[in-house]
Motif scaffolding. Structure first.
Motif, PDB file in Angstrom:
ATOM      1  N   GLU A 126       0.931  -1.245  -0.014  1.00 16.13           N
ATOM      2  CA  GLU A 126      -0.008   0.026  -0.036  1.00 16.13           C
ATOM      3  C   GLU A 126       0.813   1.325  -0.065  1.00 16.13           C
ATOM      4  O   GLU A 126       0.397   2.353  -0.131  1.00 16.13           O
ATOM      5  N   LEU A 127       2.143   1.086   0.179  1.00 16.02           N
ATOM      6  CA  LEU A 127       2.986   2.317   0.356  1.00 16.02           C
ATOM      7  C   LEU A 127       3.475   2.923  -1.095  1.00 16.02           C
ATOM      8  O   LEU A 127       3.751   2.286  -2.026  1.00 16.02           O
ATOM      9  N   PRO A 128       3.419   4.373  -1.307  1.00 23.05           N
ATOM     10  CA  PRO A 128       3.840   4.806  -2.412  1.00 23.05           C
ATOM     11  C   PRO A 128       5.244   4.575  -2.722  1.00 23.05           C
ATOM     12  O   PRO A 128       5.528   4.325  -3.874  1.00 23.05           O
ATOM     13  N   GLU A 129       5.991   4.617  -1.753  1.00 23.47           N
ATOM     14  CA  GLU A 129       7.469   4.463  -1.822  1.00 23.47           C
ATOM     15  C   GLU A 129       7.762   3.200  -0.900  1.00 23.47           C
ATOM     16  O   GLU A 129       7.484   3.412   0.156  1.00 23.47           O
ATOM     17  N   LYS A 130       8.627   2.207  -1.343  1.00 26.80           N
ATOM     18  CA  LYS A 130       8.857   1.151  -0.851  1.00 26.80           C
ATOM     19  C   LYS A 130       9.975   1.215   0.179  1.00 26.80           C
ATOM     20  O   LYS A 130      10.847   2.097  -0.101  1.00 26.80           O
ATOM     21  N   ILE A 131       9.864   0.588   1.481  1.00 23.21           N
ATOM     22  CA  ILE A 131      10.819   0.872   2.684  1.00 23.21           C
ATOM     23  C   ILE A 131      11.048  -0.558   2.999  1.00 23.21           C
ATOM     24  O   ILE A 131       9.926  -1.425   2.950  1.00 23.21           O
ATOM     25  N   THR A 132      11.890  -0.916   4.090  1.00 26.15           N
ATOM     26  CA  THR A 132      12.056  -2.038   4.827  1.00 26.15           C
ATOM     27  C   THR A 132      11.037  -2.062   6.085  1.00 26.15           C
ATOM     28  O   THR A 132      10.873  -1.059   6.476  1.00 26.15           O
ATOM     29  N   VAL A 133      11.013  -3.251   6.673  1.00 23.89           N
ATOM     30  CA  VAL A 133      10.237  -3.365   7.978  1.00 23.89           C
ATOM     31  C   VAL A 133      10.968  -2.663   9.006  1.00 23.89           C
ATOM     32  O   VAL A 133      10.509  -2.159   9.905  1.00 23.89           O
ATOM     33  N   GLU A 134      12.377  -2.704   9.050  1.00 24.00           N
ATOM     34  CA  GLU A 134      13.089  -1.972   9.645  1.00 24.00           C
ATOM     35  C   GLU A 134      12.943  -0.732   9.808  1.00 24.00           C
ATOM     36  O   GLU A 134      13.294   0.357  10.936  1.00 24.00           O
ATOM     37  N   GLU A 135      12.861  -0.122   8.485  1.00 18.46           N
ATOM     38  CA  GLU A 135      12.753   1.446   8.404  1.00 18.46           C
ATOM     39  C   GLU A 135      11.197   1.926   8.980  1.00 18.46           C
ATOM     40  O   GLU A 135      11.198   2.808   9.603  1.00 18.46           O
ATOM     41  N   PHE A 136      10.197   1.151   8.701  1.00 16.82           N
ATOM     42  CA  PHE A 136       9.265   1.314   9.075  1.00 16.82           C
ATOM     43  C   PHE A 136       8.854   1.336  10.703  1.00 16.82           C
ATOM     44  O   PHE A 136       8.263   2.241  11.348  1.00 16.82           O
ATOM     45  N   ARG A 137       9.605   0.376  11.295  1.00 21.48           N
ATOM     46  CA  ARG A 137       9.886   0.443  12.834  1.00 21.48           C
ATOM     47  C   ARG A 137      10.383   1.871  13.329  1.00 21.48           C
ATOM     48  O   ARG A 137       9.916   2.262  14.300  1.00 21.48           O
ATOM     49  N   ASP A 138      11.394   2.227  12.383  1.00 18.05           N
ATOM     50  CA  ASP A 138      12.177   3.550  12.797  1.00 18.05           C
ATOM     51  C   ASP A 138      11.318   4.616  12.957  1.00 18.05           C
ATOM     52  O   ASP A 138      11.379   5.628  13.753  1.00 18.05           O
ATOM     53  N   LEU A 139      10.336   4.518  11.824  1.00 18.91           N
ATOM     54  CA  LEU A 139       9.631   5.781  11.776  1.00 18.91           C
ATOM     55  C   LEU A 139       8.366   5.703  12.809  1.00 18.91           C
ATOM     56  O   LEU A 139       7.899   6.746  13.267  1.00 18.91           O
ATOM     57  N   LEU A 140       8.027   4.513  13.171  1.00 22.19           N
ATOM     58  CA  LEU A 140       6.839   4.515  14.248  1.00 22.19           C
ATOM     59  C   LEU A 140       7.760   4.924  15.628  1.00 22.19           C
ATOM     60  O   LEU A 140       6.934   5.578  16.290  1.00 22.19           O
ATOM     61  N   LEU A 141       8.966   4.735  15.744  1.00 19.74           N
ATOM     62  CA  LEU A 141       9.630   4.941  17.158  1.00 19.74           C
ATOM     63  C   LEU A 141       9.770   6.463  16.923  1.00 19.74           C
ATOM     64  O   LEU A 141       9.570   7.253  18.189  1.00 19.74           O
ATOM     65  N   ASP A 142       9.947   6.957  15.829  1.00 17.54           N
ATOM     66  CA  ASP A 142      10.351   8.439  15.678  1.00 17.54           C
ATOM     67  C   ASP A 142       8.890   9.343  16.002  1.00 17.54           C
ATOM     68  O   ASP A 142       9.050  10.542  16.532  1.00 17.54           O
ATOM     69  N   TYR A 143       7.834   8.740  15.655  1.00 16.34           N
ATOM     70  CA  TYR A 143       6.557   9.188  15.795  1.00 16.34           C
ATOM     71  C   TYR A 143       6.478   9.417  17.338  1.00 16.34           C
ATOM     72  O   TYR A 143       6.019  10.452  17.912  1.00 16.34           O
ATOM     73  N   MET A 144       6.743   8.178  17.913  1.00 18.63           N
ATOM     74  CA  MET A 144       6.590   8.261  19.713  1.00 18.63           C
ATOM     75  C   MET A 144       7.287   9.263  20.068  1.00 18.63           C
ATOM     76  O   MET A 144       7.100  10.040  20.814  1.00 18.63           O
ATOM     77  N   LYS A 145       8.584   9.214  19.695  1.00 16.90           N
ATOM     78  CA  LYS A 145       9.691  10.443  20.351  1.00 16.90           C
ATOM     79  C   LYS A 145       9.038  11.810  20.234  1.00 16.90           C
ATOM     80  O   LYS A 145       9.408  12.647  21.003  1.00 16.90           O
ATOM     81  N   LYS A 146       8.310  12.244  19.029  1.00 13.69           N
ATOM     82  CA  LYS A 146       8.013  13.575  18.926  1.00 13.69           C
ATOM     83  C   LYS A 146       6.750  13.724  19.690  1.00 13.69           C
ATOM     84  O   LYS A 146       6.689  14.866  20.123  1.00 13.69           O
ATOM     85  N   GLU A 147       5.997  12.737  20.006  1.00 13.09           N
ATOM     86  CA  GLU A 147       4.879  12.820  20.917  1.00 13.09           C
ATOM     87  C   GLU A 147       5.208  12.881  22.393  1.00 13.09           C
ATOM     88  O   GLU A 147       4.497  13.541  23.075  1.00 13.09           O
ATOM     89  N   TYR A 148       6.448  12.263  22.580  1.00 11.88           N
ATOM     90  CA  TYR A 148       6.663  12.155  23.921  1.00 11.88           C
ATOM     91  C   TYR A 148       8.391  12.365  24.025  1.00 11.88           C
ATOM     92  O   TYR A 148       9.244  11.623  24.003  1.00 11.88           O
ATOM     93  N   PRO A 149       8.666  13.773  23.851  1.00 10.09           N
ATOM     94  CA  PRO A 149      10.123  14.291  23.789  1.00 10.09           C
ATOM     95  C   PRO A 149      10.824  13.894  24.834  1.00 10.09           C
ATOM     96  O   PRO A 149      12.055  13.739  24.483  1.00 10.09           O
TER      97      PRO A 149
END
Length: 329
Positions: free
Chosen positions: A187-210
């Motif tokens: 479903e992704l417009p641009e392909k990434i790896t599962v590890e990259e997606f994991r890091d993006l999910l963690l980045d979101y949490m870090k922004k929400e909880y500085p």
């Protein structure tokens, strides 16, 4: 708030680590955990394992089977499945509120150009196709919410490994498991790896909880987790358990989950009862099984016996009358 990235792919160990964080790290108000398992089936706390899996396929393909401590249904994991857990201190009325805990995933996908939504009881979907199932456990003011994200999972193996009940497929109005699910990668417009997606999910949490920082387990804690893996999550009795003797089997599907009843009825009285299913509840259904032992196998008697307990603590969203119906009809 703390985050933990667990780099182990050992399924029994990972489930043990998650339980340790939930039950032992009580000083932490909130914990965010990410990990990836090897090919495995994770069954819900209340499920009858042998009826959820294709045993021959699982054995031939070396797929590990582990029972978790939360309710809900069985799921298939492999190296392209990302698992996430949010543990937090919450009041009891927050239990089984799946939608709010799914926001980090929905927002991460939104940033990648994918519109996903929360649907039904506990699913996340893209264009009507499921890519994530969620489950929760609640103990003494703490919720453990976890989800398994189908990122680039081998769906052909998933459909063969999971022995999905016929009524579950029919209730969805489709012909197969594979027709109901999708991988995030597709479903992704641009392909990434599962590890990259994991890091993006963690980045979101870090922004929400500085103020969020990483939690690092001590050597003593790691020893305790290994002990739990060996004695519980790597143990056949926990993962499969002994199938009950029964002469009556009933399966009833409610909006809040399926309830399977195995009853041994002797001279019209319930000698033993075992309850399985993909439902959710705060407390162990063993108390429900015990309260109906010895009573006549009839609706009125079962309903009267169930009045002695708060049924909502064992079956979220299922009434006492509905449980009586599931047991007797």
């Amino acid at each position: 708030m703390k985050y933990i990235i667990n780099h182990s792919n050992d399924t029994a160990y990972n489930i043990a680590l998650e339980e340790y964080a939930f039950k032992q790290l009580l000083d932490e108000d909130m914990i965010f955990l990410l990990w990836i398992n090897k090919p495995s089936i994770i069954v819900g706390r209340h499920q009858n394992t042998i009826e959820e899996i294709n045993r021959e396929f699982v054995r031939e393909n070396g797929i590990e089977v582990v029972r978790r401590i939360s309710g809900g249904g069985a799921v298939y994991h492999d190296y392209n499945n990302l698992n996430y857990t949010i543990i937090s201190k919450e009041t009891e009325d927050k239990a089984f509120d799946f939608k709010s805990f799914s926001i980090p995933v929905l927002k991460t996908l939104e940033a990648l150009g994918v519109k996903a939504e929360f649907t039904g009881r506990n699913d996340l979907e893209i264009d009507g196709k499921k890519f994530c199932g969620n489950a929760q456990a609640y103990i003494n003011g703490r919720i453990m919410h976890h989800g398994c994200l189908l990122f680039d999972v081998d769906l052909s193996v998933l459909s063969k490994a999971l022995k999905v009940s016929k009524d579950k497929i029919e209730s969805k109005g489709v012909k197969s498991v594979r027709a109901r699910v999708t991988n995030i990668i597709d479903e992704l417009p641009e392909k990434i790896t599962v590890e990259e997606f994991r890091d993006l999910l963690l980045d979101y949490m870090k922004k929400e909880y500085p103020d969020m920082t990483e939690y690092v387990f001590s050597e003593d804690e790691l020893v305790a987790i290994q002990k739990s893996k060996k004695e519980k999550f790597g143990n056949w009795d926990w993962n499969y358990g002994k199938s009950p003797d029964y002469n009556i089997k009933r399966g009833t599907k409610f909006l809040s989950g399926k309830v399977d009843i195995y009853a041994n009825v002797v001279q019209s009285r319930i000698e033993n009862l075992k309850i399985y299913g993909d439902f959710f509840g705060i407390e162990d259904v063993a108390a429900v099984e015990e309260v109906v032992k010895g009573i006549p196998y009839e609706r009125e008697s079962v309903l009267e016996a169930l009045k002695s307990i708060d049924i909502s603590r064992y079956f979220a969203g299922i009434s006492r009358e509905e449980i009586a119906e599931a047991i007797v009809g």
